[in-house]
Write an enzyme that holds these catalytic residues in place. Structure first.
Site, mmCIF file in Angstrom:
data_model
loop_
_atom_site.group_PDB
_atom_site.id
_atom_site.type_symbol
_atom_site.label_atom_id
_atom_site.label_comp_id
_atom_site.label_asym_id
_atom_site.label_seq_id
_atom_site.Cartn_x
_atom_site.Cartn_y
_atom_site.Cartn_z
ATOM 1 N N HIS A 1 2.736 -12.502 -33.316
ATOM 2 C CA HIS A 1 1.924 -11.998 -32.204
ATOM 3 C C HIS A 1 0.752 -11.240 -32.825
ATOM 4 O O HIS A 1 0.921 -10.599 -33.871
ATOM 5 C CB HIS A 1 2.657 -10.962 -31.350
ATOM 6 N N ASP B 1 1.670 -7.768 -33.874
ATOM 7 C CA ASP B 1 2.521 -7.589 -35.065
ATOM 8 C C ASP B 1 1.700 -7.398 -36.325
ATOM 9 O O ASP B 1 2.170 -6.813 -37.293
ATOM 10 C CB ASP B 1 3.381 -8.837 -35.349
ATOM 11 N N GLU C 1 7.578 -20.097 -22.881
ATOM 12 C CA GLU C 1 8.962 -19.784 -23.291
ATOM 13 C C GLU C 1 9.720 -19.172 -22.113
ATOM 14 O O GLU C 1 9.465 -18.035 -21.722
ATOM 15 C CB GLU C 1 8.927 -18.811 -24.480
ATOM 16 N N GLU D 1 14.567 -20.848 -26.111
ATOM 17 C CA GLU D 1 15.314 -19.931 -26.979
ATOM 18 C C GLU D 1 16.785 -19.943 -26.585
ATOM 19 O O GLU D 1 17.120 -19.828 -25.400
ATOM 20 C CB GLU D 1 14.724 -18.522 -26.844
ATOM 21 N N ASP E 1 19.512 -9.727 -24.614
ATOM 22 C CA ASP E 1 18.890 -10.549 -25.653
ATOM 23 C C ASP E 1 19.017 -9.891 -27.023
ATOM 24 O O ASP E 1 18.108 -9.192 -27.460
ATOM 25 C CB ASP E 1 17.406 -10.710 -25.254
ATOM 26 N N ASP F 1 19.171 -11.247 -29.971
ATOM 27 C CA ASP F 1 18.377 -11.885 -31.039
ATOM 28 C C ASP F 1 19.081 -11.917 -32.395
ATOM 29 O O ASP F 1 18.544 -11.454 -33.394
ATOM 30 C CB ASP F 1 17.016 -11.182 -31.188
ATOM 31 N N ASP G 1 13.654 -16.361 -34.095
ATOM 32 C CA ASP G 1 13.202 -15.170 -33.369
ATOM 33 C C ASP G 1 14.376 -14.185 -33.407
ATOM 34 O O ASP G 1 14.901 -13.783 -32.374
ATOM 35 C CB ASP G 1 12.824 -15.585 -31.933
HETATM 36 C C1 XLS Z 1 11.444 -12.279 -26.263
HETATM 37 C C2 XLS Z 1 10.826 -13.529 -26.709
HETATM 38 C C3 XLS Z 1 9.631 -13.352 -27.633
HETATM 39 C C4 XLS Z 1 8.853 -14.631 -27.743
HETATM 40 C C5 XLS Z 1 7.476 -14.459 -28.305
HETATM 41 O O1 XLS Z 1 12.560 -12.269 -25.742
HETATM 42 O O2 XLS Z 1 11.802 -14.317 -27.282
HETATM 43 O O3 XLS Z 1 10.043 -12.884 -28.873
HETATM 44 O O4 XLS Z 1 9.518 -15.569 -28.514
HETATM 45 O O5 XLS Z 1 6.689 -13.618 -27.545
HETATM 46 NI NI NI Z 2 11.503 -16.025 -28.423
HETATM 47 NI NI NI Z 3 13.895 -13.621 -26.841
#
Ligand code: XLS
Ligand code: NI
Ligand code: NI
Length: 436
Positions: A100, A103, A231, A267, A306, A308, A338
């Site tokens: 991003h 970032d 997404e 995702e 989430d 991750d 991610d």
């Molecule tokens: C958040 C999203 C984010 C996207 C990119 O939950 O997964 O990380 O992949 O903005």
């Molecule tokens: Ni993502």
């Molecule tokens: Ni995510």
């Protein structure tokens, strides 16, 4: 050996399944030929910038746990961060990265200053990409962290926020294009609502449709050949996100005439939050012709948010890649992690080990999927299950040559009584388990 942050760590190499080296690939051999193509070119791994280099380890109950020498909001810090990022990409031998705007550069006092900082970092990236051969899978704008976006970006009640977001996205698309990015992603971080008491949903959806159309027009004007990817995610951070899941996104794209212009970045964790399996979302996107790319990060089974986490379940990953290879594999898309460490995983080694394990799990899953495909282990029984549709009469029903009355008459005339047949689910599950 690494140079800066990863000083005493050597580049990760493929050593085969017997290796006991925690920082070696045991299943991911980039040059291995699978289905007539190198594994690296199938999987198209990408490391994300934000979780690895920006996240501080904070959670709702506590602040940072990571102390990284590049944390800070000057351009010098941003460049040190980029040095470490590329050091990490090179040690892992990954072909792609993702980022991003937020970032990679410190926020400026104005939009113009934020953009010029982004441009400066993009130049810094360009030199490193040239030197290392690491490519950009996708770029994206962060339209959710800054307080100006608390009520959404494109869906904000304030048109100035819509305009500001347009400015950021334009700059991010420019940079993504310049760096040869293969896709551009839009995740609707705060495009949703907390309460209908203060939300005009119809209006907000129209705003989002307009915003996406502007992005698509701009893509064509600058000659960006990559895919525009939305997404989906059902909730978090907002209570209800507009891009809920693949089906919702498809309906949205149809409504605004964008279904041939925009694809999805799916995702795994978001699929689970939406009450689906990952493979459900992949299969649906493929069936609708909007499959683009994946974020390969899972959630915790209990927590309901989430988290991750890096993938670590081969059978799960195999079923996901099965849907992807069956649909013809990635074109511009790839496998983006991610994913973030757990907050106690402080060491440089943890960053590498997380990706090594994830890439090995993906490689095993992918190879299992490829073998199932080659052996027609699932496609043969599936073909048999639908074989009845090959008959002339069945085809005539589907092609619109028969009316409802004609079909009904035929059932009576021929005295048709359908014979229930086993769905064979357990037998099929047993077949899958032979491969994983
Ligand atoms: C958040 C999203 C984010 C996207 C990119 O939950 O997964 O990380 O992949 O903005
Ligand atoms: Ni993502
Ligand atoms: Ni995510």
């Amino acid at each position: 050996m690494g140079k800066g942050f990863f000083t005493d760590l050597a580049p990760v190499r493929y050593e085969g399944p017997e290796s006991l080296n925690p920082l070696a690939y045991r299943h991911y051999n980039p040059d291995e030929m699978v289905l007539g193509r190198r594994l690296e070119d199938h999987l198209r791994f990408a490391v994300c910038y934000w979780h690895n280099l920006v996240w501080t380890g904070s959670d709702p109950f506590g602040g940072y746990t990571f102390e990284r020498p590049w944390f800070g909001d000057t351009m010098d810090h941003a460049k040190r961060k980029a040095d470490v990022a590329f050091e990490m990409f090179e040690l892992l031998g990954v072909p792609f990265f993702t980022f991003h705007d937020f970032d990679v550069r410190p926020e400026g006092a104005t939009l113009a200053e934020s953009i010029s900082r982004l441009e400066e970092i993009a130049d810094y990236f360009a030199a490193k990409m040239e030197k290392t051969g690491v490519k950009l899978l996708w770029g994206t704008a962060n339209l959710f962290s800054h307080r100006r976006f608390m009520a959404g970006a494109a869906t904000n009640p304030d048109p100035d926020v819509f305009a500001y977001a347009a400015g950021l996205v334009k700059a991010c698309m420019d940079v993504t294009h310049r760096l040869g990015g293969e896709n551009y992603v839009l995740w609707g971080g705060r495009e949703g609502y907390e309460t209908l008491l203060n939300t005009d949903m119809g209006r907000e959806l129209d705003q989002l449709g307009r915003f996406l159309s502007l992005v698509v027009d701009y893509k064509h004007r600058i000659g960006f050949k990559g895919a525009i990817l939305v997404e989906p995610k059902p909730q978090e951070p907002t209570k209800h996100q507009y891009d809920f899941d693949v089906a919702t996104v498809y309906g949205f794209l149809k409504r605004y005439g964008l279904e041939n212009e925009v694809k999805v970045n799916i995702e795994q964790g978001h699929a689970i939050l939406a009450g689906h399996s990952f493979e459900h979302e992949l299969a649906l996107a493929a069936a609708l012709g909007i499959f683009g790319s994946i974020d390969m990060n899972r959630n915790d089974q209990q927590s309901g948010w989430d988290t991750d986490q890096f993938p670590n379940n081969v059978p799960e990953v195999a079923l996901a890649y099965y849907q992807i290879v069956k649909a013809g594999g990635f074109t511009s898309g790839g496998t983006n992690f991610d994913a973030k460490l757990r907050r106690q995983s402080l060491d440089p080694e943890d960053l590498l080990a997380a990706h090594v394990g994830a890439m090995d799990v993906c490689a095993r899953g992918f190879k299992a999927a490829a073998r199932m495909l080659e052996d027609k282990a699932l496609s043969r029984p599936l073909g048999e299950r639908y074989a009845g549709w090959e008959s002339a009469e069945a085809k005539a029903m589907l092609s619109g040559e028969r009316t409802l009355e004609e079909i009904a008459e035929r059932v009576m005339r021929e005295d048709i009584e359908p014979l229930p047949r086993s769905g064979r689910q357990e037998i099929l599950e047993n077949i899958v388990n032979r491969y994983v």
